[in-house]
Design an enzyme around this catalytic site. Structure first.
Site, mmCIF file in Angstrom:
data_model
loop_
_atom_site.group_PDB
_atom_site.id
_atom_site.type_symbol
_atom_site.label_atom_id
_atom_site.label_comp_id
_atom_site.label_asym_id
_atom_site.label_seq_id
_atom_site.Cartn_x
_atom_site.Cartn_y
_atom_site.Cartn_z
ATOM 1 C CE LYS A 83 -4.654 0.293 2.075
ATOM 2 N NZ LYS A 83 -5.335 0.174 3.036
HETATM 3 O O1 G3P Z 1 -9.668 0.797 3.922
HETATM 4 C C1 G3P Z 1 -9.295 1.948 4.554
HETATM 5 C C2 G3P Z 1 -9.958 1.947 5.794
HETATM 6 O O2 G3P Z 1 -9.412 1.284 6.422
HETATM 7 C C3 G3P Z 1 -10.148 3.242 6.138
HETATM 8 O O3 G3P Z 1 -11.290 3.293 6.709
HETATM 9 O O4 G3P Z 1 -13.292 3.919 8.299
HETATM 10 O O5 G3P Z 1 -10.923 4.556 8.942
HETATM 11 O O6 G3P Z 1 -12.350 5.808 7.107
HETATM 12 P P1 G3P Z 1 -12.068 4.422 7.825
#
Ligand code: G3P
Length: 217
Positions: A83
């Protein structure tokens, strides 16, 4: 549509694998920090549980350092995907790593123009964050629609991972729009299976079956 789980928690990954619907895993520094274990060991464990792609994120911000870190991470297992944050330095690293046969997943995408550049750089995957766009009164799923159109227009091979999913409707729209992959937190995967009419239906069938048994003596 492929389904990835967005977590670094081994129990959640095992459970989702056992549901029989899991195609891969995405992690990030926040998710690994939540587990409180040495990250490389944790990633190694995750790669033992699933055969599909497992995304592991670099911390470096300069392309040469990202490449070095990515080469080390890719030694963890064959299914590791690197990533990379969506910056110019990140794009440079993508070009080098993909040239070496190391797959990349460019993360923190918030605009269609960022996605255009990622497609041109030849990344294997891009991760647009729909939930975080919705959080600031933008429209995360419209971004997915735009990227699908742009990638189709020019035949880019980069697979779109709908990320930062918060609820089943994000998954519904990802599938309806034809996104390649949705990476979903465990809680949301569990919500996808639920329908009250299914539960009521099972209950009714069991009761009717039982009354037939009772009547037959
Ligand atoms: O895949 C990306 C994710 O982990 C981010 O999610 O909920 O932190 O915006 P969030």
């Amino acid at each position: 549509m492929k389904i990835f789980i967005d977590t670094a928690n081994l129990e959640e990954i095992k459970q989702a694998r056992d549901f029989g619907i899991l195609d891969g895993v995405t992690t990030n520094p926040t998710l690994l920090a939540r587990e409180g274990k040495p990250p490389l060991k944790q990633l190694e464990e995750i790669c033992r549980i699933v055969d599909g792609p497992v995304s592991a994120e670099v911390i470096a911000l300069q392309s040469d350092e990202m490449v070095k870190e990515a080469r080390d991470l890719s030694k963890i297992a064959d299914n590791i995907v690197i990533k990379i944050p969506l910056t110019l330095e990140g794009l440079k690293a993508v070009k080098i790593l993909e040239g070496e046969g190391i797959k990349t997943n460019v993360t923190l995408c918030f605009s269609a123009m960022q996605a255009l550049l990622v497609g041109k750089a030849g990344a294997s995957y891009i991760s647009p964050f729909v939930g975080r766009l919705d959080d600031i009164s933008d429209d995360g799923m419209r971004l997915i629609e735009d990227i699908i159109t742009i990638y189709d227009n020019y035949g880019f091979d980069t697979e779109i991972i709908v990320a930062s999913i918060r609820h089943p409707m994000h998954v519904y729209w990802a599938a309806k729009l034809g996104a390649d992959i949705a990476t979903i937190p465990f809680k949301t995967i569990s919500q996808l299976i639920k329908h009250p009419l299914t539960d009521i239906g099972i209950d009714r069938f069991l009761k009717d079956w039982q009354s037939l048994q009772d009547n037959l003596g």
